[in-house]
Scaffold this motif. Sequence first.
Motif, short mmCIF file in Angstrom:
data_model
loop_
_atom_site.label_atom_id
_atom_site.label_comp_id
_atom_site.label_asym_id
_atom_site.label_seq_id
_atom_site.Cartn_x
_atom_site.Cartn_y
_atom_site.Cartn_z
N ILE A 219 -15.09 -19.85 1.97
CA ILE A 219 -14.29 -21.02 1.61
C ILE A 219 -12.84 -20.77 2.01
O ILE A 219 -12.27 -19.71 1.72
CB ILE A 219 -14.39 -21.31 0.10
N ASP A 220 -12.22 -21.75 2.67
CA ASP A 220 -10.83 -21.61 3.08
C ASP A 220 -9.93 -21.38 1.86
O ASP A 220 -10.14 -21.96 0.79
CB ASP A 220 -10.35 -22.88 3.80
N GLY A 221 -8.90 -20.57 2.07
CA GLY A 221 -7.99 -20.25 0.99
C GLY A 221 -7.18 -21.44 0.52
O GLY A 221 -6.85 -22.35 1.30
N PHE A 222 -6.87 -21.46 -0.77
CA PHE A 222 -6.02 -22.48 -1.37
C PHE A 222 -4.62 -21.91 -1.57
O PHE A 222 -4.38 -20.71 -1.39
CB PHE A 222 -6.62 -22.95 -2.69
N LEU A 223 -3.69 -22.75 -1.99
CA LEU A 223 -2.30 -22.31 -2.10
C LEU A 223 -2.16 -21.15 -3.07
O LEU A 223 -1.37 -20.24 -2.83
CB LEU A 223 -1.41 -23.48 -2.54
N ASP A 224 -2.91 -21.17 -4.19
CA ASP A 224 -2.74 -20.06 -5.13
C ASP A 224 -3.24 -18.74 -4.55
O ASP A 224 -2.75 -17.67 -4.91
CB ASP A 224 -3.39 -20.36 -6.49
N ASP A 225 -4.22 -18.78 -3.63
CA ASP A 225 -4.64 -17.55 -2.96
C ASP A 225 -3.46 -16.94 -2.19
O ASP A 225 -3.19 -15.74 -2.28
CB ASP A 225 -5.79 -17.82 -2.00
N TYR A 226 -2.78 -17.78 -1.43
CA TYR A 226 -1.63 -17.31 -0.64
C TYR A 226 -0.47 -16.90 -1.56
O TYR A 226 0.09 -15.81 -1.43
CB TYR A 226 -1.17 -18.39 0.32
N ALA A 227 -0.12 -17.78 -2.48
CA ALA A 227 1.07 -17.55 -3.30
C ALA A 227 0.95 -16.28 -4.13
O ALA A 227 1.86 -15.45 -4.17
CB ALA A 227 1.32 -18.76 -4.21
N LEU A 228 -0.19 -16.13 -4.82
CA LEU A 228 -0.35 -14.99 -5.70
C LEU A 228 -0.51 -13.68 -4.92
O LEU A 228 -0.03 -12.63 -5.37
CB LEU A 228 -1.55 -15.21 -6.64
N LEU A 229 -1.15 -13.75 -3.76
CA LEU A 229 -1.26 -12.54 -2.96
C LEU A 229 0.10 -12.13 -2.40
O LEU A 229 0.44 -10.94 -2.38
CB LEU A 229 -2.27 -12.73 -1.82
N ILE A 230 0.88 -13.10 -1.93
CA ILE A 230 2.23 -12.79 -1.44
C ILE A 230 3.04 -12.11 -2.54
O ILE A 230 3.69 -11.08 -2.31
CB ILE A 230 2.93 -14.08 -0.97
N ARG A 231 2.97 -12.66 -3.76
CA ARG A 231 3.73 -12.07 -4.88
C ARG A 231 3.27 -10.65 -5.15
O ARG A 231 4.10 -9.75 -5.41
CB ARG A 231 3.56 -12.94 -6.13
N ALA A 232 1.96 -10.42 -5.11
CA ALA A 232 1.43 -9.07 -5.37
C ALA A 232 1.84 -8.10 -4.28
O ALA A 232 2.17 -6.93 -4.56
CB ALA A 232 -0.09 -9.13 -5.50
N LEU A 233 1.85 -8.54 -3.04
CA LEU A 233 2.21 -7.67 -1.93
C LEU A 233 3.69 -7.29 -1.98
O LEU A 233 4.07 -6.16 -1.62
CB LEU A 233 1.88 -8.33 -0.60
N ILE A 234 4.53 -8.23 -2.43
CA ILE A 234 5.94 -7.90 -2.60
C ILE A 234 6.09 -6.78 -3.63
O ILE A 234 6.82 -5.81 -3.42
CB ILE A 234 6.76 -9.14 -3.02
N ARG A 235 5.38 -6.89 -4.74
CA ARG A 235 5.44 -5.84 -5.76
C ARG A 235 4.86 -4.53 -5.24
O ARG A 235 5.39 -3.45 -5.52
CB ARG A 235 4.71 -6.28 -7.02
N LEU A 236 3.78 -4.62 -4.45
CA LEU A 236 3.18 -3.40 -3.91
C LEU A 236 4.16 -2.68 -2.98
O LEU A 236 4.22 -1.45 -2.96
CB LEU A 236 1.89 -3.74 -3.18
N TYR A 237 4.93 -3.47 -2.24
CA TYR A 237 5.97 -2.83 -1.42
C TYR A 237 6.98 -2.10 -2.31
O TYR A 237 7.38 -0.96 -2.02
CB TYR A 237 6.71 -3.86 -0.56
N GLU A 238 7.38 -2.73 -3.40
CA GLU A 238 8.41 -2.12 -4.25
C GLU A 238 7.96 -0.80 -4.85
O GLU A 238 8.80 0.06 -5.15
CB GLU A 238 8.81 -3.09 -5.36
N VAL A 239 6.66 -0.62 -5.05
CA VAL A 239 6.21 0.63 -5.67
C VAL A 239 5.74 1.66 -4.64
O VAL A 239 5.43 2.79 -5.01
CB VAL A 239 5.08 0.39 -6.70
N THR A 240 5.71 1.28 -3.35
CA THR A 240 5.29 2.23 -2.31
C THR A 240 6.34 2.43 -1.23
O THR A 240 6.32 3.45 -0.53
CB THR A 240 4.00 1.75 -1.62
N PHE A 241 7.22 1.46 -1.02
CA PHE A 241 8.16 1.41 0.10
C PHE A 241 7.43 1.47 1.44
O PHE A 241 7.99 1.89 2.45
CB PHE A 241 9.20 2.54 0.01
#
Length: 688
Positions: free
Chosen positions: A471-493
């Motif tokens: 099933i094609d992704g919906f906006l919350d798939d993109y939005a929430l994953l983007i937010r999580a990836l930003i945090r993952l960057y902050e804890v790993t650099f």
Amino acid sequence: MAVDKKPNRLIHESSPYLLQHAYNPVDWYPWGEEALQKAKQEDKPILVSVGYAACHWCHVMEREAFEQKSIAEVMNTHFVCIKVDREERPDVDAVYMDALHAMGLQGGWPMNVFLNAEAKPFYGGTYFPPKRWKALLANIAEAYATNRDELNESAEQFARHLNRNELEKYGLEQQNYHVREDDFKLIGHNLSRQFDKKNGGMGDAPKFPMPGNLLFLLRYHHHTSDQTILNHLHLTLREMAYGGIYDQLGGGFARYSVDAEWLVPHFEKMLYDNGQLISLYAEAYQATHESLYHDVVYETIAFVERELMSPEGGFYSSLDADSEGEEGRFYTFTKQELQDILGDEEPIFSKYYHATASGNFEHGRNILHRRIPDEKFAKENELEMDVLEEMVQNWKQKLMKVRASRIRPALDDKILTSWNALMLKGLADAYYTFGNKHFLELALKNARFILDNLKNGDRLYHNYKAGKATIDGFLDDYALLIRALIRLYEVTFDEQWLLEAKNLTDYTLENFFDEKESLFFYTDRNAEQLIARKKEIFDNVVPSPNSVMATNLHFLGLYFDDERHTSLSDEMLARVKDLLLKEPSHLGNWASLYFHKLTPTAEIAIVGPEAPEMRAELTSFYLPNVILAGATEASNSKLPLLEDRVAINGKTTVYVCYNKTCQLPVHTAAEALKQLKGAEQQPKFPSL
């Protein structure tokens, strides 16, 4: 399953919810062109029945109605019947739930909506007892045959309502962008008016945790030092952790409490709740160092890893409320069962967890819950704290062993991108706060799973089951994953995560964004077109994807020095500001974005051989309005935030900046924290 039962078309689906209905005598179709064409060809109304695998009343209606041959015959004769898993097709669910509300009806699941052959709704409801359901079917079939024009006119009116734009529907006028201290305090005041001052949380029963609102209150207190807000937060977080909504033995939260005291849960356990509550309790611990919050985070992560994690690293969706035909049976105990398991320690156990001979739940069973802190219980019962702690751990081990031998609640083993993203952020937040390397290992495994299995080129998929994403992704798939990836960057650099977040953001701007309203559609322009294309503005149990995207744009604008992202985030917040001031309980995540914009977000760049260690030292303090960037060698970075940043004299160096203006570089966390504290004491900016 009886051998004479024959499967319907749902047998070919992957959704556990649809498969639950695969042997109903109802001639179910999955949502799709085949069913919609059949309705046109046979000139029949459509029944769309929406639910999800862990839904208790969905199971009840299936048992009472959809498994009954006499009722199924009526449905098959007069309707084209479509079953929808709301978790797989939230777009379909959202359109017809909106229609239900337009009809003046209460929403919920199971949701049953009647459509004409053009898929436009004219009537609906939620759960119906079997006699009422059978009578309703007959009445709808009769009306469709004799009053078609009237029903079609109603359907057209509802369709027009569904297609009203958000500007018109909610009065979201274009406004100049201003954030003000008095408006910020008004948001907090209006939210506080709904506090349950006795039990915590908001309002009366049923009571949902709503972590987005509580996160805002945590940040509101940080900004204002309002002790009343902090007291309410502690009350709410404690009562939830002590209540039956929290699994006292195995960790993890149920979806909501049916009472105001958090005692009797609706026992289904959802991934999205637990991911968000891990984030909430981790941040609350960072701000308060309350040991209870530490325990909740660790126990909830242990539950998710034990019961919801796939071997590949994805997280399953939910556990059912029912087992052995009873809601909550897996989690509850009779007094006799406790005596058999615990022997002489049963009386002190029952005092600790408030179990009684008559029980506090159905069938004489007990929902385990607490009411006072361990220190007070130990004192009242003349126990040393270390003795009590050891007893509690032994009780948990013994009862968990018994639970492991019981028939388990059904597992919904589909994997959803949006919910996995919430859990991914929860794990990253827990690592950010506690520095536990296992949390980071789980987060990295999940991130790799998502990008390997739920992404194709620039596009995301919404679901994954049995090795397939469909099933094609919906906006919350993109939005929430983007937010999580930003945090993952902050804890790993590790910049791959931040660059991935930026690429996904670029895709949403190209394929979801509505330039006229400065808001994002819920569906991709390339996806199936329903009778309406919705925009999600209000938070539900998951934050609204528009609020998450506005927050993402705020942070990415800072990371990449991209004025377009920053301005767009400002425009989106300005668009909803009037609503936010009036109805903050439905826009808690927007309120948190308001907090981030009220004073400039601190940009902290750490460069040098000990950058990860310096980050860990800084994040042991509560810094809710910062972004972190770092590298052992900044020359390899693609981030503007790290340009021209060097480790002075080879020593790890910290740069603290606000609004493109930087403090003097420093070499210790203590010096950096002084700069941050000093900046917090600067006058607040009335408008940016």
